[in-house]
Design an enzyme around this catalytic site. Sequence first.
Site, PDB file in Angstrom:
ATOM      1  N   PRO A  60       0.800  -1.237   0.000  1.00  0.00           N
ATOM      2  CA  PRO A  60       0.000   0.000   0.000  1.00  0.00           C
ATOM      3  C   PRO A  60       0.827   1.277   0.000  1.00  0.00           C
ATOM      4  O   PRO A  60       0.266   2.378   0.103  1.00  0.00           O
ATOM      5  CB  PRO A  60      -0.796  -0.132   1.301  1.00  0.00           C
ATOM      6  CG  PRO A  60       0.111  -0.900   2.209  1.00  0.00           C
ATOM      7  CD  PRO A  60       0.843  -1.876   1.316  1.00  0.00           C
ATOM      8  N   GLU A  61       2.160   1.175  -0.114  1.00  0.00           N
ATOM      9  CA  GLU A  61       3.029   2.346   0.031  1.00  0.00           C
ATOM     10  C   GLU A  61       2.642   3.511  -0.878  1.00  0.00           C
ATOM     11  O   GLU A  61       2.752   4.681  -0.484  1.00  0.00           O
ATOM     12  CB  GLU A  61       4.499   1.957  -0.253  1.00  0.00           C
ATOM     13  CG  GLU A  61       5.132   1.083   0.810  1.00  0.00           C
ATOM     14  CD  GLU A  61       5.025  -0.402   0.487  1.00  0.00           C
ATOM     15  OE1 GLU A  61       5.949  -1.149   0.800  1.00  0.00           O
ATOM     16  OE2 GLU A  61       3.991  -0.804  -0.100  1.00  0.00           O
ATOM     17  N   VAL A  62       2.230   3.203  -2.113  1.00  0.00           N
ATOM     18  CA  VAL A  62       1.950   4.278  -3.068  1.00  0.00           C
ATOM     19  C   VAL A  62       0.798   5.169  -2.612  1.00  0.00           C
ATOM     20  O   VAL A  62       0.675   6.313  -3.070  1.00  0.00           O
ATOM     21  CB  VAL A  62       1.646   3.710  -4.474  1.00  0.00           C
ATOM     22  CG1 VAL A  62       2.895   3.073  -5.074  1.00  0.00           C
ATOM     23  CG2 VAL A  62       0.497   2.698  -4.430  1.00  0.00           C
TER      24      VAL A  62
ATOM     25  N   ILE B  96       0.524   6.555   0.207  1.00  0.00           N
ATOM     26  CA  ILE B  96       1.036   7.667   1.014  1.00  0.00           C
ATOM     27  C   ILE B  96       2.268   8.303   0.363  1.00  0.00           C
ATOM     28  O   ILE B  96       3.069   8.957   1.023  1.00  0.00           O
ATOM     29  CB  ILE B  96       1.369   7.206   2.451  1.00  0.00           C
ATOM     30  CG1 ILE B  96       2.459   6.107   2.456  1.00  0.00           C
ATOM     31  CG2 ILE B  96       0.120   6.725   3.172  1.00  0.00           C
ATOM     32  CD1 ILE B  96       3.017   5.808   3.844  1.00  0.00           C
TER      33      ILE B  96
END
Length: 251
Positions: A133-135, A137
């Site tokens: 899910p990094e993208v 934030i």
Amino acid sequence: MSTILISDYESIRSITLNRPEKRNALNDELIAELKSALADANEESSLRCVVIRGAGKDFCSGADLASIQKIGRASYEENLEDARSLSELFALPRKLRVPVIAAVRGRALAGGFGLALACDLIVADDTSRFGFPEVKIGFVPAMVAAMVQRNMSEKDAFAILTLGYETAGTALKDAGLVHAIFNDETFDEDVLAFAKQYENLSGTAVAMTKHLLYDIDGLSFADALAKGVETNARARMTDDCKKGIAKFLEK
């Protein structure tokens, strides 16, 4: 309290990420203790397999809040050193003599998914979820890209790294990333039984096969064959091979 727990089941070592209240999120202490535990396991000649699991409901949710806050305040050099420390953890499982299995129950997200991919095999329960899910934030799943690209097609790798979605473990089994799916109720027993398969195999042969598999990564076909020739010749000289051949001929 230690951020990891270590238990031995005869020749199987279980290393448990022990921050269940934080969904086993990665912080500096856990990363350091896990690297130390893996290095120690590599020195234990009696071990045939290492299993990494998470305490509580989830395997690992990635970096914890304090680590994420630190990223925003740190300089480039500080962030570079922090990233290197995590990359050292991701590199360690491949260097171990014995197979390393990620036993994923619940969620394995971001760096947690990266840790699972860094292991030689992934087994999961039927509730497991994986994702980067990094993208969402503005962050980049950068170090894990090397592992994702080696385990998925280019298009699937692009999608899982850039869309930020979660994927069920059952779907990743179909994609070849997860080796086996076990029932949540019998997960611990099933994982141990799976790992114990290595007790009945030649530890020398498994170690040499593991080393060869990763050593030929990126080589040309001819160079990979040449490495195979060298390993084949060395394997013939081991005690395990000599004893195995003698036992086979006695039949």
